[in-house]
Motif scaffolding. Structure first.
Motif, PDB file in Angstrom:
ATOM      1  N   PHE A 151     -34.795 -48.988 -92.382  1.00 57.66           N
ATOM      2  CA  PHE A 151     -33.452 -48.513 -92.090  1.00 57.66           C
ATOM      3  C   PHE A 151     -32.850 -49.420 -90.878  1.00 57.66           C
ATOM      4  CE2 PHE A 151     -29.766 -45.886 -91.404  1.00 57.66           C
ATOM      5  CZ  PHE A 151     -29.394 -45.791 -89.896  1.00 57.66           C
ATOM      6  N   VAL A 152     -31.585 -49.868 -91.092  1.00 59.12           N
ATOM      7  CA  VAL A 152     -30.877 -50.587 -90.015  1.00 59.12           C
ATOM      8  C   VAL A 152     -29.613 -49.834 -89.335  1.00 59.12           C
ATOM      9  CG1 VAL A 152     -29.584 -52.822 -89.638  1.00 59.12           C
ATOM     10  CG2 VAL A 152     -31.456 -52.912 -91.147  1.00 59.12           C
ATOM     11  N   ALA A 153     -28.763 -49.427 -90.366  1.00 55.12           N
ATOM     12  CA  ALA A 153     -27.639 -48.584 -89.694  1.00 55.12           C
ATOM     13  C   ALA A 153     -26.942 -47.821 -90.738  1.00 55.12           C
ATOM     14  CB  ALA A 153     -26.704 -49.795 -89.085  1.00 55.12           C
ATOM     15  N   ALA A 154     -26.172 -46.943 -90.823  1.00 54.60           N
ATOM     16  CA  ALA A 154     -25.460 -46.227 -91.503  1.00 54.60           C
ATOM     17  C   ALA A 154     -24.071 -45.618 -91.013  1.00 54.60           C
ATOM     18  CB  ALA A 154     -26.226 -45.000 -92.301  1.00 54.60           C
ATOM     19  N   PHE A 155     -23.150 -45.638 -91.882  1.00 54.03           N
ATOM     20  CA  PHE A 155     -21.743 -44.608 -91.517  1.00 54.03           C
ATOM     21  C   PHE A 155     -21.658 -43.532 -92.187  1.00 54.03           C
ATOM     22  CE2 PHE A 155     -18.084 -45.678 -89.016  1.00 54.03           C
ATOM     23  CZ  PHE A 155     -17.309 -44.823 -89.503  1.00 54.03           C
TER      24      PHE A 155
ATOM     25  N   PRO B 289     -21.493 -43.718 -86.689  1.00 53.22           N
ATOM     26  CA  PRO B 289     -22.525 -44.733 -87.168  1.00 53.22           C
ATOM     27  C   PRO B 289     -23.799 -44.216 -86.439  1.00 53.22           C
ATOM     28  CG  PRO B 289     -21.388 -45.638 -85.159  1.00 53.22           C
ATOM     29  CD  PRO B 289     -20.828 -44.247 -85.511  1.00 53.22           C
ATOM     30  N   TYR B 290     -24.740 -44.662 -87.324  1.00 52.58           N
ATOM     31  CA  TYR B 290     -26.256 -44.315 -86.742  1.00 52.58           C
ATOM     32  C   TYR B 290     -26.918 -45.888 -86.664  1.00 52.58           C
ATOM     33  CZ  TYR B 290     -24.852 -39.826 -86.878  1.00 52.58           C
ATOM     34  OH  TYR B 290     -24.417 -38.309 -86.709  1.00 52.58           O
ATOM     35  N   TYR B 291     -27.918 -46.039 -85.849  1.00 54.24           N
ATOM     36  CA  TYR B 291     -28.672 -47.417 -85.800  1.00 54.24           C
ATOM     37  C   TYR B 291     -30.111 -47.133 -85.636  1.00 54.24           C
ATOM     38  CZ  TYR B 291     -23.910 -48.941 -84.843  1.00 54.24           C
ATOM     39  OH  TYR B 291     -22.340 -49.364 -84.957  1.00 54.24           O
ATOM     40  N   ALA B 292     -30.734 -48.068 -86.193  1.00 56.29           N
ATOM     41  CA  ALA B 292     -32.371 -48.038 -85.762  1.00 56.29           C
ATOM     42  C   ALA B 292     -32.282 -48.297 -84.352  1.00 56.29           C
ATOM     43  CB  ALA B 292     -32.946 -49.057 -86.816  1.00 56.29           C
ATOM     44  N   ASP B 293     -33.486 -48.043 -83.599  1.00 58.82           N
ATOM     45  CA  ASP B 293     -33.551 -48.412 -82.176  1.00 58.82           C
ATOM     46  C   ASP B 293     -33.632 -49.974 -82.161  1.00 58.82           C
ATOM     47  OD1 ASP B 293     -35.736 -45.636 -81.310  1.00 58.82           O
ATOM     48  OD2 ASP B 293     -33.492 -45.648 -81.520  1.00 58.82           O
ATOM     49  N   SER B 294     -34.069 -50.579 -83.114  1.00 63.30           N
ATOM     50  CA  SER B 294     -34.749 -52.014 -82.879  1.00 63.30           C
ATOM     51  C   SER B 294     -33.174 -52.783 -82.808  1.00 63.30           C
ATOM     52  CB  SER B 294     -35.336 -52.602 -84.141  1.00 63.30           C
ATOM     53  OG  SER B 294     -34.577 -52.306 -85.447  1.00 63.30           O
ATOM     54  N   VAL B 295     -31.992 -52.278 -83.479  1.00 59.62           N
ATOM     55  CA  VAL B 295     -30.876 -53.042 -83.635  1.00 59.62           C
ATOM     56  C   VAL B 295     -29.834 -52.297 -82.504  1.00 59.62           C
ATOM     57  CG1 VAL B 295     -31.275 -53.735 -85.838  1.00 59.62           C
ATOM     58  CG2 VAL B 295     -29.933 -51.895 -85.334  1.00 59.62           C
ATOM     59  N   LYS B 296     -29.871 -51.188 -82.055  1.00 66.35           N
ATOM     60  CA  LYS B 296     -29.319 -50.610 -81.217  1.00 66.35           C
ATOM     61  C   LYS B 296     -28.423 -51.512 -80.101  1.00 66.35           C
ATOM     62  CE  LYS B 296     -29.839 -46.226 -81.252  1.00 66.35           C
ATOM     63  NZ  LYS B 296     -30.377 -44.868 -80.842  1.00 66.35           N
TER      64      LYS B 296
ATOM     65  N   SER C 148     -26.730 -61.069 -81.229  1.00 65.73           N
ATOM     66  CA  SER C 148     -27.790 -61.502 -80.544  1.00 65.73           C
ATOM     67  C   SER C 148     -29.012 -61.566 -81.206  1.00 65.73           C
ATOM     68  CB  SER C 148     -27.931 -60.574 -79.282  1.00 65.73           C
ATOM     69  OG  SER C 148     -26.893 -60.710 -78.477  1.00 65.73           O
ATOM     70  N   LEU C 149     -28.936 -62.272 -82.414  1.00 66.59           N
ATOM     71  CA  LEU C 149     -30.123 -62.036 -83.582  1.00 66.59           C
ATOM     72  C   LEU C 149     -31.329 -62.714 -82.979  1.00 66.59           C
ATOM     73  CD1 LEU C 149     -27.799 -62.975 -86.519  1.00 66.59           C
ATOM     74  CD2 LEU C 149     -29.246 -61.050 -86.741  1.00 66.59           C
ATOM     75  N   LYS C 150     -32.227 -62.181 -83.462  1.00 66.52           N
ATOM     76  CA  LYS C 150     -33.558 -62.456 -83.061  1.00 66.52           C
ATOM     77  C   LYS C 150     -34.412 -62.843 -84.275  1.00 66.52           C
ATOM     78  CE  LYS C 150     -33.637 -58.817 -79.647  1.00 66.52           C
ATOM     79  NZ  LYS C 150     -34.303 -57.607 -79.186  1.00 66.52           N
ATOM     80  N   PRO C 151     -35.199 -63.488 -83.998  1.00 63.00           N
ATOM     81  CA  PRO C 151     -36.365 -64.147 -85.107  1.00 63.00           C
ATOM     82  C   PRO C 151     -37.058 -62.729 -86.111  1.00 63.00           C
ATOM     83  CG  PRO C 151     -36.839 -65.589 -83.544  1.00 63.00           C
ATOM     84  CD  PRO C 151     -36.023 -64.421 -82.822  1.00 63.00           C
ATOM     85  N   GLU C 152     -37.108 -61.711 -85.253  1.00 66.40           N
ATOM     86  CA  GLU C 152     -37.653 -60.571 -85.998  1.00 66.40           C
ATOM     87  C   GLU C 152     -36.672 -59.849 -87.072  1.00 66.40           C
ATOM     88  OE1 GLU C 152     -38.083 -61.530 -82.734  1.00 66.40           O
ATOM     89  OE2 GLU C 152     -37.769 -59.519 -81.418  1.00 66.40           O
ATOM     90  N   ASP C 153     -35.253 -60.320 -86.676  1.00 72.99           N
ATOM     91  CA  ASP C 153     -34.271 -59.816 -87.626  1.00 72.99           C
ATOM     92  C   ASP C 153     -34.212 -60.367 -89.039  1.00 72.99           C
ATOM     93  OD1 ASP C 153     -32.070 -59.720 -84.645  1.00 72.99           O
ATOM     94  OD2 ASP C 153     -33.061 -57.907 -85.739  1.00 72.99           O
ATOM     95  N   THR C 154     -34.988 -61.514 -89.281  1.00 73.34           N
ATOM     96  CA  THR C 154     -35.116 -62.123 -90.565  1.00 73.34           C
ATOM     97  C   THR C 154     -35.696 -61.329 -91.557  1.00 73.34           C
ATOM     98  OG1 THR C 154     -35.585 -64.456 -89.430  1.00 73.34           O
ATOM     99  CG2 THR C 154     -36.198 -63.947 -91.704  1.00 73.34           C
ATOM    100  N   ALA C 155     -34.930 -61.040 -92.577  1.00 71.74           N
ATOM    101  CA  ALA C 155     -34.912 -60.202 -93.794  1.00 71.74           C
ATOM    102  C   ALA C 155     -33.749 -60.323 -94.701  1.00 71.74           C
ATOM    103  CB  ALA C 155     -35.109 -58.673 -93.345  1.00 71.74           C
ATOM    104  N   VAL C 156     -34.144 -59.831 -95.917  1.00 69.64           N
ATOM    105  CA  VAL C 156     -33.001 -59.497 -96.715  1.00 69.64           C
ATOM    106  C   VAL C 156     -32.441 -58.078 -96.595  1.00 69.64           C
ATOM    107  CG1 VAL C 156     -32.426 -59.204 -99.157  1.00 69.64           C
ATOM    108  CG2 VAL C 156     -34.108 -60.588 -98.740  1.00 69.64           C
ATOM    109  N   TYR C 157     -31.131 -58.196 -96.328  1.00 67.71           N
ATOM    110  CA  TYR C 157     -30.183 -56.914 -95.797  1.00 67.71           C
ATOM    111  C   TYR C 157     -29.570 -56.295 -97.307  1.00 67.71           C
ATOM    112  CZ  TYR C 157     -31.127 -57.992 -90.882  1.00 67.71           C
ATOM    113  OH  TYR C 157     -31.896 -58.156 -89.837  1.00 67.71           O
ATOM    114  N   TYR C 158     -29.722 -55.228 -97.436  1.00 66.74           N
ATOM    115  CA  TYR C 158     -29.204 -54.518 -98.569  1.00 66.74           C
ATOM    116  C   TYR C 158     -28.120 -53.333 -98.174  1.00 66.74           C
ATOM    117  CZ  TYR C 158     -33.257 -56.069-100.942  1.00 66.74           C
ATOM    118  OH  TYR C 158     -34.223 -57.112-101.462  1.00 66.74           O
TER     119      TYR C 158
END
Length: 125
Positions: free
Chosen positions: A47-51, A58-65, A85-95
């Protein structure tokens, strides 16, 4: 027929920003909770975020808040994920996903019945 189409991914450097958009057809973003999930290579989808449709919050994962912002545009039937403020650990496919989860289940991908094809973010260090 429901379709969710994500756009906006790309290759960026650490510290850069990207805006992901998800256009929905066949459903109204006012009637569904729209969420963003991501999956990095070799890892489970998370999970990343949801409305939330019920309370309009809105709701966020702690890693992206504090770095990511999710918003909804009812007129365009779209949700947007502003990723700063993107980080290398944000690398992923986003759905992008749509569903009607209860609040306690909002962070679980099994709560969503409709999914987009995904858009990739790659963050280099």
């Amino acid at each position: 027929q429901v379709q969710l189409v994500e756009t906006g991914g790309g290759l960026v450097q650490a510290g850069d920003s990207l805006t992901l958009s998800c256009v929905a057809t066949g459903l109204s973003v006012s009637d569904f909770t729209l969420g963003w999930f991501r999956q990095a290579p070799g890892q489970a989808r998370e999970f990343v975020a949801a409305f939330n449709r019920n309370n309009g919050r809105p709701y966020y994962a702690d890693s992206v808040k504090g770095r990511f912002t999710v918003s909804r545009d009812r007129a365009k039937n779209t949700i947007t994920l502003q990723a700063n403020s993107l980080k290398p650990e944000d690398t992923a496919v986003y759905y992008c996903a749509a569903g009607r989860p209860i609040l306690s289940s909002l962070r679980y991908d099994t709560s969503y019945g409709y999914w987009g094809q995904g858009t990739r973010i790659t963050v280099s260090s």
